[in-house]
Design a protein around this motif. Sequence first.
Motif, PDB file in Angstrom:
ATOM      1  N   ILE A 695       0.832  -1.207   0.000  1.00 29.74           N
ATOM      2  CA  ILE A 695       0.000   0.000   0.000  1.00 29.74           C
ATOM      3  C   ILE A 695       0.862   1.250   0.000  1.00 29.74           C
ATOM      4  O   ILE A 695       0.613   2.213  -0.750  1.00 29.74           O
ATOM      5  CB  ILE A 695      -0.941  -0.009   1.220  1.00 29.74           C
ATOM      6  N   LEU A 696       1.898   1.254   0.818  1.00 31.98           N
ATOM      7  CA  LEU A 696       2.771   2.424   0.883  1.00 31.98           C
ATOM      8  C   LEU A 696       3.501   2.643  -0.430  1.00 31.98           C
ATOM      9  O   LEU A 696       3.698   3.792  -0.858  1.00 31.98           O
ATOM     10  CB  LEU A 696       3.781   2.253   2.021  1.00 31.98           C
ATOM     11  N   ALA A 697       3.918   1.571  -1.104  1.00 35.44           N
ATOM     12  CA  ALA A 697       4.657   1.716  -2.347  1.00 35.44           C
ATOM     13  C   ALA A 697       3.754   2.132  -3.496  1.00 35.44           C
ATOM     14  O   ALA A 697       4.144   2.946  -4.344  1.00 35.44           O
ATOM     15  CB  ALA A 697       5.365   0.404  -2.686  1.00 35.44           C
ATOM     16  N   LEU A 698       2.533   1.615  -3.547  1.00 38.23           N
ATOM     17  CA  LEU A 698       1.632   1.924  -4.652  1.00 38.23           C
ATOM     18  C   LEU A 698       1.041   3.320  -4.542  1.00 38.23           C
ATOM     19  O   LEU A 698       0.953   4.041  -5.532  1.00 38.23           O
ATOM     20  CB  LEU A 698       0.502   0.894  -4.716  1.00 38.23           C
ATOM     21  N   GLY A 699       0.626   3.708  -3.355  1.00 36.07           N
ATOM     22  CA  GLY A 699      -0.103   4.970  -3.273  1.00 36.07           C
ATOM     23  C   GLY A 699       0.169   5.796  -2.051  1.00 36.07           C
ATOM     24  O   GLY A 699      -0.574   6.753  -1.782  1.00 36.07           O
ATOM     25  N   GLY A 700       1.183   5.489  -1.296  1.00 33.38           N
ATOM     26  CA  GLY A 700       1.451   6.250  -0.083  1.00 33.38           C
ATOM     27  C   GLY A 700       2.365   7.426  -0.342  1.00 33.38           C
ATOM     28  O   GLY A 700       3.353   7.318  -1.069  1.00 33.38           O
ATOM     29  N   SER A 701       2.032   8.568   0.259  1.00 32.85           N
ATOM     30  CA  SER A 701       2.911   9.724   0.179  1.00 32.85           C
ATOM     31  C   SER A 701       4.064   9.538   1.151  1.00 32.85           C
ATOM     32  O   SER A 701       4.053   8.651   2.009  1.00 32.85           O
ATOM     33  CB  SER A 701       2.138  10.996   0.511  1.00 32.85           C
ATOM     34  N   TRP A 702       5.060  10.411   1.016  1.00 29.38           N
ATOM     35  CA  TRP A 702       6.187  10.327   1.935  1.00 29.38           C
ATOM     36  C   TRP A 702       5.751  10.575   3.372  1.00 29.38           C
ATOM     37  O   TRP A 702       6.247   9.945   4.303  1.00 29.38           O
ATOM     38  CB  TRP A 702       7.267  11.327   1.523  1.00 29.38           C
ATOM     39  N   ALA A 748      -3.400   3.203   4.445  1.00 31.28           N
ATOM     40  CA  ALA A 748      -4.410   3.147   3.382  1.00 31.28           C
ATOM     41  C   ALA A 748      -5.206   4.431   3.230  1.00 31.28           C
ATOM     42  O   ALA A 748      -5.718   4.720   2.136  1.00 31.28           O
ATOM     43  CB  ALA A 748      -5.367   1.992   3.645  1.00 31.28           C
ATOM     44  N   VAL A 749      -5.354   5.218   4.295  1.00 36.47           N
ATOM     45  CA  VAL A 749      -6.167   6.431   4.219  1.00 36.47           C
ATOM     46  C   VAL A 749      -5.525   7.432   3.266  1.00 36.47           C
ATOM     47  O   VAL A 749      -4.315   7.675   3.314  1.00 36.47           O
ATOM     48  CB  VAL A 749      -6.331   7.051   5.620  1.00 36.47           C
ATOM     49  N   GLY A 750      -6.347   8.001   2.383  1.00 33.52           N
ATOM     50  CA  GLY A 750      -5.838   8.982   1.430  1.00 33.52           C
ATOM     51  C   GLY A 750      -4.985   8.379   0.341  1.00 33.52           C
ATOM     52  O   GLY A 750      -4.058   9.015  -0.163  1.00 33.52           O
ATOM     53  N   HIS A 754       0.127   6.465  -7.703  1.00 32.89           N
ATOM     54  CA  HIS A 754       1.385   7.052  -8.148  1.00 32.89           C
ATOM     55  C   HIS A 754       1.950   6.264  -9.324  1.00 32.89           C
ATOM     56  O   HIS A 754       1.686   5.073  -9.489  1.00 32.89           O
ATOM     57  CB  HIS A 754       2.404   7.058  -7.009  1.00 32.89           C
ATOM     58  N   ALA A 755       2.733   6.963 -10.132  1.00 28.36           N
ATOM     59  CA  ALA A 755       3.379   6.315 -11.262  1.00 28.36           C
ATOM     60  C   ALA A 755       4.432   5.336 -10.771  1.00 28.36           C
ATOM     61  O   ALA A 755       5.033   5.513  -9.719  1.00 28.36           O
ATOM     62  CB  ALA A 755       4.016   7.368 -12.174  1.00 28.36           C
ATOM     63  N   VAL A 756       4.636   4.290 -11.564  1.00 26.93           N
ATOM     64  CA  VAL A 756       5.629   3.276 -11.216  1.00 26.93           C
ATOM     65  C   VAL A 756       7.019   3.869 -11.402  1.00 26.93           C
ATOM     66  O   VAL A 756       7.308   4.527 -12.397  1.00 26.93           O
ATOM     67  CB  VAL A 756       5.448   2.039 -12.105  1.00 26.93           C
ATOM     68  N   SER A 757       7.899   3.621 -10.435  1.00 28.70           N
ATOM     69  CA  SER A 757       9.260   4.135 -10.519  1.00 28.70           C
ATOM     70  C   SER A 757      10.167   3.291  -9.643  1.00 28.70           C
ATOM     71  O   SER A 757       9.714   2.531  -8.789  1.00 28.70           O
ATOM     72  CB  SER A 757       9.313   5.605 -10.079  1.00 28.70           C
TER      73      SER A 757
END
Length: 849
Positions: A695-702, A748-750, A754-757
């Motif tokens: 979850i953190l890698a796919l869509g989590g902000s820093w 998971a919240v928010g 994000h683009a794959v990198s």
Amino acid sequence: MSTSGSIPTAKLTGEKPVFATLTAKLKAVAAQPRLWSTVLLDEAPRHFRSPVRWLLGRDLLTYLRSISLYSSNGQELDHRDWMHPDVVAWDQPEMLEEGAFWFDYFSDSGDGQMAMYSLAYLTLGDLWQNGQGNDVSMQPTANATRLPRGRFLFVGGDTAYHVADRATIAERFSAPFDWAHADRLADGTLGADDKPRYLLGIPGNHDYYDALLGFNHLFRYNTTPKDGRPLVADFQRRQNASFVTLQLPFGWWFWGLDTQHGRIDWRQRQFYRDLGEANAPKRLIVATPEPTTVFGHVFEGFTQPFEGLRLPRPFTNGQVPKDDEIHLDIAGDVHHYARYERKGSPNYASVVSGGGGAFLHPTHTSVPPKPETDANQPLWPEKPTKIFPDYEVSCRDTTLRLLCPWKIFQGGYVWLIGAVCAAIVYFGAAVAPHTQAVGRWLSDGLMTLSPWEVPALAPRVPSERSVAFFEKVAPAVVPTEDTVLLPASPLGQPNTPTRWPAEIPAALLLVMAVVGSFALSGKALAEARVKVVRLRRYWPTGLCALATVPAVVATYQALGGVHTKPVRHGFWCSAMVLMFAVPLILAWVWTSRYVATLPKQAKYRPVTWIDYGPPWVAMGLGVLSLFYGLVTYGVHPIGQTASDIVFVFALLFVGLGPAGLGYFQAASHRPWWARLAFAGLGFYLGALQIVVPLILALGGSWVRTVAALTLALMLTGLAALWFATLGRARHLWLLWLISGALVMAVAAVGHADHAVSLTRMFVAFASGGALTCIWFGWYLAASLAFGGHNNEAGGAARLDRHRHFIRFKLEPNKLTGFVIALNKPEAQGRKLHPTLVDVFELQPKMPAN
């Protein structure tokens, strides 16, 4: 006297002396070889090595080959052909001191150098018990009782870790003893006189990992004048076999048995039976490498040596020693102290004493309720009469170490497994087309079942920068315009029949048939080692394998499957290639077991070419299975197929692996419902290790990534603090469930797409490694609270405290054991604070005639 083992000491402690100066010093003391250690140790400060790292540390990986060879082939080897057992007679009056015979015992040594040095310092000198209390000093005081240094030191197995080879013994056993000897000399407290001191021992499984080569180097007596093997401290050698027989004063006998996994070989059995019939010892101490009684539980597999030697044992065969006899059983292997007695039998005790330096096995481990006993079953013990450390201390110290992620990180490379698997899962979910399509297929199907309207998950399209990078490093995996992805899932759509690929039940049926065939032939394989077993005993195996072929064909005809259009089902095709490769792996395992029985069968009957038919059949079917899987489903690029298979392995290893570990390892010897409970804890561990980093890698902000990791650390610290103050270990599992859910919610919240990198892959790698150190410690602590994973929790905690040894005093009608412990090792022996944690006495119900 021979020189000590100090030359490797300088090498192993990182010393780099100037050879000219060192040579001059060595020549100056050539007439006093005992000073070699002093010369070498004066060159630079000592650097104590920390305890071994059991969580896939460097040393463990280095010796993994030796451990694997012994684990797989140890039963086929017998190292005792060179041995010449004899009776060592030490019953002369000059062996006595203060009217008694004294000796020392410890087991499971050679771990952390500081702990080994501290224990060596204590054993190399006299000690004094101050009054009737528990205080022990290393200097004589008023009204103190002297506890003289033992005439021999007996090592009860597992001389050094991970593998007791020569280098490890020199580094983790001999060097600390030489340091302690030099310090005792400097302090003027060395317990020495004109009588020799001896070093004796029996091997444990870690000694056998080196095929007893290091054990022989350390313990074996050699009368050759040019014997160049270094001695340890001021000890001498005496034994010439891996088992020891001592005739001591006052009619006492000491039998040190070499029994691995509860098996006693025919040489020892016959030797001790003859010895027992000729002498009928009434005062007997039996040392074995594995305890028969531990954690309040009798391990029947380890009772076989006593039954083979026809010795009366309350917890083994329900027989107690005669009223005029004294019997003591002592063993290590479990790294703590526990003494078991039987009410009404003051002449017998079973002692676990494995505190010679290795990590602590927690004492607060619970065991299943003892079974109902009758006249034909062993009389099981009550709770231990004395245990060290106490339950509360053991629980607190072990759990606090487990809830410290830094300690788990220092314990080895287990964090790297979580990090790599998290990166693989991210790659499969974000880059590889087949696994990415399966994710959308499942998510779309689940969303159609939801009562709320959830937007469909759009295909994850890498950015131009990402495409450029992954096309360079993984061109065979990145999807192209020609890649056919899995169509939308019909799961949950009205009037649409749900249809699963026929390959799944067919392949599972094939694998189950192969496993069933092996299970049916298991009894024949076991019997082949001890009696005649001909080929016809394997007919259930062949029948089961033949019945599989029409069953698979019928399944295909009835259900259909993706094999008709494999190009549209990339992930299922990769899974089928893997599934149809499994029979070949199983056939190889079975063949290796079967072929190993043929030399055994050759002792009972002629082995002909017909006996080699089953391996050809098994391997042939395995090769055909793999060939069928490749020609039927290997229609996709090999890079994508390999990526799918690696993704499956990562999910199975990190996701379902802990569940299997909990079911088979943590809950062994427990009812099925307890096994499922431990498996549930393992499954929760796997879910947290996969879901949160993904979850953190796919869509989590820093910010949310840092917040999730910080929250996990804070909750772990609060749980450790709450536990340390209240000691409610059984609530840890509930705290873990809550903590994991909170961290998952924060991650998971928010959620944003994000683009794959490569940066996102690094996020998965770093968060996976960090969270593995956190969640794995939680899992071990929660399991340990209910008696699971005692060994794994002890190895992860790596506690080098609570060490102990036993100083025995033998008198005509009494045995006294002084259990001397230290709660904290020290780099300087004079600063140690030993305590007396137990004093036990064994004496006959009636004096001998």
